[in-house]
Design a protein around this motif. Structure first.
Motif, PDB file in Angstrom:
ATOM      1  N   GLY A 108      25.184  39.356 -24.236  1.00  0.00           N
ATOM      2  CA  GLY A 108      25.367  40.733 -23.817  1.00  0.00           C
ATOM      3  C   GLY A 108      24.690  40.985 -22.486  1.00  0.00           C
ATOM      4  O   GLY A 108      23.977  40.155 -21.947  1.00  0.00           O
ATOM      5  N   ASN A 109      24.911  42.172 -21.973  1.00  0.00           N
ATOM      6  CA  ASN A 109      24.346  42.557 -20.683  1.00  0.00           C
ATOM      7  C   ASN A 109      23.088  43.396 -20.822  1.00  0.00           C
ATOM      8  O   ASN A 109      22.581  43.899 -19.832  1.00  0.00           O
ATOM      9  CB  ASN A 109      25.384  43.354 -19.876  1.00  0.00           C
ATOM     10  N   GLU A 110      22.574  43.534 -22.038  1.00  0.00           N
ATOM     11  CA  GLU A 110      21.439  44.435 -22.241  1.00  0.00           C
ATOM     12  C   GLU A 110      20.204  44.047 -21.443  1.00  0.00           C
ATOM     13  O   GLU A 110      19.429  44.911 -21.051  1.00  0.00           O
ATOM     14  CB  GLU A 110      21.099  44.584 -23.728  1.00  0.00           C
ATOM     15  N   GLU A 111      20.026  42.755 -21.153  1.00  0.00           N
ATOM     16  CA  GLU A 111      18.852  42.343 -20.371  1.00  0.00           C
ATOM     17  C   GLU A 111      18.943  42.798 -18.922  1.00  0.00           C
ATOM     18  O   GLU A 111      17.965  42.784 -18.203  1.00  0.00           O
ATOM     19  CB  GLU A 111      18.620  40.833 -20.452  1.00  0.00           C
ATOM     20  N   PHE A 112      20.120  43.249 -18.492  1.00  0.00           N
ATOM     21  CA  PHE A 112      20.312  43.712 -17.124  1.00  0.00           C
ATOM     22  C   PHE A 112      20.443  45.227 -17.038  1.00  0.00           C
ATOM     23  O   PHE A 112      20.788  45.747 -15.980  1.00  0.00           O
ATOM     24  CB  PHE A 112      21.569  43.078 -16.510  1.00  0.00           C
ATOM     25  N   GLU A 113      20.178  45.946 -18.143  1.00  0.00           N
ATOM     26  CA  GLU A 113      20.481  47.376 -18.165  1.00  0.00           C
ATOM     27  C   GLU A 113      19.753  48.177 -17.090  1.00  0.00           C
ATOM     28  O   GLU A 113      20.235  49.229 -16.690  1.00  0.00           O
ATOM     29  CB  GLU A 113      20.230  47.963 -19.551  1.00  0.00           C
ATOM     30  N   LYS A 114      18.635  47.684 -16.566  1.00  0.00           N
ATOM     31  CA  LYS A 114      17.935  48.386 -15.485  1.00  0.00           C
ATOM     32  C   LYS A 114      18.614  48.169 -14.138  1.00  0.00           C
ATOM     33  O   LYS A 114      18.294  48.840 -13.175  1.00  0.00           O
ATOM     34  CB  LYS A 114      16.487  47.891 -15.379  1.00  0.00           C
ATOM     35  N   PHE A 115      19.528  47.222 -14.087  1.00  0.00           N
ATOM     36  CA  PHE A 115      20.143  46.836 -12.825  1.00  0.00           C
ATOM     37  C   PHE A 115      21.644  47.080 -12.889  1.00  0.00           C
ATOM     38  O   PHE A 115      22.425  46.184 -13.197  1.00  0.00           O
ATOM     39  CB  PHE A 115      19.845  45.369 -12.513  1.00  0.00           C
ATOM     40  N   LYS A 116      22.042  48.321 -12.582  1.00  0.00           N
ATOM     41  CA  LYS A 116      23.445  48.715 -12.651  1.00  0.00           C
ATOM     42  C   LYS A 116      24.329  47.772 -11.851  1.00  0.00           C
ATOM     43  O   LYS A 116      25.416  47.386 -12.295  1.00  0.00           O
ATOM     44  CB  LYS A 116      23.611  50.147 -12.152  1.00  0.00           C
ATOM     45  N   GLU A 117      23.872  47.388 -10.677  1.00  0.00           N
ATOM     46  CA  GLU A 117      24.674  46.525  -9.826  1.00  0.00           C
ATOM     47  C   GLU A 117      24.923  45.173 -10.481  1.00  0.00           C
ATOM     48  O   GLU A 117      26.016  44.618 -10.369  1.00  0.00           O
ATOM     49  CB  GLU A 117      24.011  46.335  -8.456  1.00  0.00           C
ATOM     50  N   ALA A 118      23.918  44.625 -11.159  1.00  0.00           N
ATOM     51  CA  ALA A 118      24.095  43.340 -11.839  1.00  0.00           C
ATOM     52  C   ALA A 118      25.153  43.469 -12.932  1.00  0.00           C
ATOM     53  O   ALA A 118      26.041  42.619 -13.051  1.00  0.00           O
ATOM     54  CB  ALA A 118      22.769  42.857 -12.430  1.00  0.00           C
ATOM     55  N   ILE A 119      25.079  44.538 -13.706  1.00  0.00           N
ATOM     56  CA  ILE A 119      26.072  44.757 -14.763  1.00  0.00           C
ATOM     57  C   ILE A 119      27.457  44.941 -14.164  1.00  0.00           C
ATOM     58  O   ILE A 119      28.439  44.384 -14.657  1.00  0.00           O
ATOM     59  CB  ILE A 119      25.680  45.961 -15.639  1.00  0.00           C
ATOM     60  N   ASP A 120      27.540  45.716 -13.077  1.00  0.00           N
ATOM     61  CA  ASP A 120      28.829  45.922 -12.418  1.00  0.00           C
ATOM     62  C   ASP A 120      29.435  44.589 -11.981  1.00  0.00           C
ATOM     63  O   ASP A 120      30.624  44.341 -12.196  1.00  0.00           O
ATOM     64  CB  ASP A 120      28.685  46.826 -11.187  1.00  0.00           C
ATOM     65  N   LEU A 121      28.629  43.732 -11.355  1.00  0.00           N
ATOM     66  CA  LEU A 121      29.135  42.449 -10.867  1.00  0.00           C
ATOM     67  C   LEU A 121      29.550  41.536 -12.021  1.00  0.00           C
ATOM     68  O   LEU A 121      30.575  40.856 -11.943  1.00  0.00           O
ATOM     69  CB  LEU A 121      28.107  41.760  -9.970  1.00  0.00           C
ATOM     70  N   ILE A 122      28.793  41.547 -13.098  1.00  0.00           N
ATOM     71  CA  ILE A 122      29.171  40.770 -14.279  1.00  0.00           C
ATOM     72  C   ILE A 122      30.486  41.302 -14.840  1.00  0.00           C
ATOM     73  O   ILE A 122      31.398  40.528 -15.159  1.00  0.00           O
ATOM     74  CB  ILE A 122      28.054  40.803 -15.339  1.00  0.00           C
ATOM     75  N   ASP A 123      30.612  42.630 -14.904  1.00  0.00           N
ATOM     76  CA  ASP A 123      31.828  43.243 -15.452  1.00  0.00           C
ATOM     77  C   ASP A 123      33.080  42.906 -14.646  1.00  0.00           C
ATOM     78  O   ASP A 123      34.164  42.781 -15.214  1.00  0.00           O
ATOM     79  CB  ASP A 123      31.674  44.763 -15.559  1.00  0.00           C
ATOM     80  N   ILE A 124      32.945  42.769 -13.321  1.00  0.00           N
ATOM     81  CA  ILE A 124      34.122  42.445 -12.504  1.00  0.00           C
ATOM     82  C   ILE A 124      34.292  40.936 -12.315  1.00  0.00           C
ATOM     83  O   ILE A 124      35.159  40.495 -11.567  1.00  0.00           O
ATOM     84  CB  ILE A 124      34.102  43.166 -11.131  1.00  0.00           C
ATOM     85  N   GLY A 125      33.463  40.152 -12.997  1.00  0.00           N
ATOM     86  CA  GLY A 125      33.590  38.698 -12.935  1.00  0.00           C
ATOM     87  C   GLY A 125      33.015  38.070 -11.693  1.00  0.00           C
ATOM     88  O   GLY A 125      33.307  36.920 -11.375  1.00  0.00           O
ATOM     89  N   ALA A 126      32.174  38.816 -10.977  1.00  0.00           N
ATOM     90  CA  ALA A 126      31.597  38.305  -9.740  1.00  0.00           C
ATOM     91  C   ALA A 126      30.103  38.037  -9.869  1.00  0.00           C
ATOM     92  O   ALA A 126      29.463  37.643  -8.906  1.00  0.00           O
ATOM     93  CB  ALA A 126      31.851  39.295  -8.599  1.00  0.00           C
ATOM     94  N   GLY A 127      29.563  38.240 -11.036  1.00  0.00           N
ATOM     95  CA  GLY A 127      28.157  37.963 -11.303  1.00  0.00           C
ATOM     96  C   GLY A 127      28.067  37.168 -12.592  1.00  0.00           C
ATOM     97  O   GLY A 127      28.953  37.245 -13.448  1.00  0.00           O
ATOM     98  N   PHE A 128      27.020  36.396 -12.709  1.00  0.00           N
ATOM     99  CA  PHE A 128      26.912  35.494 -13.836  1.00  0.00           C
ATOM    100  C   PHE A 128      25.506  35.539 -14.422  1.00  0.00           C
ATOM    101  O   PHE A 128      24.547  35.225 -13.716  1.00  0.00           O
ATOM    102  CB  PHE A 128      27.213  34.059 -13.391  1.00  0.00           C
ATOM    103  N   PRO A 129      25.382  35.920 -15.685  1.00  0.00           N
ATOM    104  CA  PRO A 129      24.062  35.831 -16.315  1.00  0.00           C
ATOM    105  C   PRO A 129      23.728  34.348 -16.516  1.00  0.00           C
ATOM    106  O   PRO A 129      24.536  33.593 -17.047  1.00  0.00           O
ATOM    107  CB  PRO A 129      24.232  36.551 -17.655  1.00  0.00           C
TER     108      PRO A 129
END
Length: 72
Positions: A1-22
């Motif tokens: 999940g993305n919960e570890e990034f919840e403080k970082f909206k931009e990180a979640i946004d990039l993961i959601d659009i497939g341009a960021g990787f946890p």
């Protein structure tokens, strides 16, 4: 999940659009880099997604202040 990034909206946004990787390990990072190196289309698609994201989010604070100033 993305919960570890919840403080970082931009990180979640990039993961959601497939341009960021946890990444949780060196092995995961190597897999992501290998995939991007071997799949130039995916790499290009990610570049486009990031460029679009930045273009759509650049100046957001200024736009909000302009709207608020006009309404005041």
């Amino acid at each position: 999940g993305n919960e570890e990034f919840e403080k970082f909206k931009e990180a979640i946004d990039l993961i959601d659009i497939g341009a960021g990787f946890p990444i949780g390990s060196e092995e995961e990072m190597e897999r992501v880099f290998d995939d991007l190196e071997n799949n130039r289309k995916r790499y290009s698609d990610i570049q486009t997604s990031i460029n679009d994201y930045v273009a759509n989010n650049t100046g957001a604070a200024s736009r909000i202040m302009t709207i608020l100033t006009k309404e005041a």
